[in-house]
Enzyme design. Structure first.
Site, PDB file in Angstrom:
ATOM      1  N   HIS A  16       0.752  -1.283  -0.049  1.00 38.91           N
ATOM      2  CA  HIS A  16      -0.036  -0.071  -0.040  1.00 38.91           C
ATOM      3  C   HIS A  16       0.830   1.270   0.055  1.00 38.91           C
ATOM      4  CE1 HIS A  16      -0.101   1.713   4.295  1.00 38.91           C
ATOM      5  NE2 HIS A  16       0.769   1.004   4.117  1.00 38.91           N
ATOM      6  N   CYS A  35       5.752   6.566   4.176  1.00 33.70           N
ATOM      7  CA  CYS A  35       4.565   5.800   4.014  1.00 33.70           C
ATOM      8  C   CYS A  35       3.947   6.177   2.713  1.00 33.70           C
ATOM      9  CB  CYS A  35       3.493   5.760   5.085  1.00 33.70           C
ATOM     10  SG  CYS A  35       4.160   4.894   6.592  1.00 33.70           S
ATOM     11  N   HIS A  41       5.001   0.177  -0.444  1.00 34.33           N
ATOM     12  CA  HIS A  41       5.618  -0.573   0.282  1.00 34.33           C
ATOM     13  C   HIS A  41       4.614  -1.493   0.986  1.00 34.33           C
ATOM     14  CE1 HIS A  41       3.672   2.319   3.015  1.00 34.33           C
ATOM     15  NE2 HIS A  41       3.609   1.336   3.883  1.00 34.33           N
ATOM     16  N   HIS A  43       3.337  -4.724   3.966  1.00 42.77           N
ATOM     17  CA  HIS A  43       3.398  -5.155   5.523  1.00 42.77           C
ATOM     18  C   HIS A  43       2.880  -6.688   5.678  1.00 42.77           C
ATOM     19  CE1 HIS A  43       3.826  -1.035   7.254  1.00 42.77           C
ATOM     20  NE2 HIS A  43       2.916  -0.651   6.049  1.00 42.77           N
ATOM     21  N   ASP A  81      -4.963 -10.273   0.421  1.00 42.39           N
ATOM     22  CA  ASP A  81      -3.656 -11.284   0.858  1.00 42.39           C
ATOM     23  C   ASP A  81      -2.691 -10.996  -0.800  1.00 42.39           C
ATOM     24  OD1 ASP A  81      -1.508 -12.632   1.927  1.00 42.39           O
ATOM     25  OD2 ASP A  81      -2.318 -14.360   1.122  1.00 42.39           O
ATOM     26  N   HIS A  82      -1.616 -10.741  -0.737  1.00 42.30           N
ATOM     27  CA  HIS A  82      -0.644 -10.793  -1.810  1.00 42.30           C
ATOM     28  C   HIS A  82      -1.385  -9.606  -2.957  1.00 42.30           C
ATOM     29  CE1 HIS A  82       1.205 -13.889   0.053  1.00 42.30           C
ATOM     30  NE2 HIS A  82       2.317 -13.586  -0.747  1.00 42.30           N
ATOM     31  N   GLU A 128      -0.390  -3.634  11.943  1.00 43.71           N
ATOM     32  CA  GLU A 128       0.308  -3.439  10.748  1.00 43.71           C
ATOM     33  C   GLU A 128       1.818  -3.511  10.915  1.00 43.71           C
ATOM     34  OE1 GLU A 128       0.108   0.494   7.850  1.00 43.71           O
ATOM     35  OE2 GLU A 128       1.151   0.759   9.489  1.00 43.71           O
TER      36      GLU A 128
HETATM   37 NI    NI Z   1       2.459   1.295   5.551  1.00 48.34          NI
END
Ligand code: NI
Length: 139
Positions: A16, A35, A41, A43, A81-82, A128
């Protein structure tokens, strides 16, 4: 039989970026820092879903945990997911992909389906990073 809370954990990995398109790049960088990195990037998120209800007199269970897990996967994890939260996830369209907004959107995805299992959604907790998590109770 008692009224009990029970929690199921699921995990997902996703990319995200915190970015408001109505703000300049400079303003996004000032508010969201790294961010807001344009190239995304990721998580490894953890999600805790807590439901509440009366114990079943025969099994003592509040809910069938495998059914709850399937429901969370169908309505939430399979979408996230992914994936890229900003680009790929219908229930996050038009929302900043903050952990706060994720927790609220996941609640909205789950409240109805959880009720069909005969219990009530109590809390959605999204982690997160090791240091940050958000919890939403529906109001
Ligand atoms: Ni983030």
């Amino acid at each position: 039989m008692a009224f009990v809370h029970i929690t199921r954990r699921e995990r997902f990995s996703a990319a995200h970026r915190l970015h408001r398109p109505d703000w300049s790049d400079a303003r996004n960088l000032e508010v969201f820092g790294k961010c807001s990195n344009p190239n995304w990037h990721g998580h490894n998120y953890e999600l805790w879903v807590t439901v509440k209800g009366e114990q079943d007199p025969a099994t003592s269970f509040v809910v069938d945990l495998s059914a709850l897990s399937r429901l969370i996967n169908t309505h939430v994890i399979d979408y996230l997911d992914h994936k890229n939260i900003d680009l790929d996830v219908p229930f996050m369209k038009g929302r900043l992909s903050s952990t706060e907004n994720l927790a609220v959107a996941i609640w909205e995805q789950l409240a109805g389906p959880v009720a069909e299992l005969g219990c009530t959604l109590h809390a959605v907790k999204v982690k997160e990073t090791e240091n940050n998590h958000v919890e939403y109770h529906g109001a």
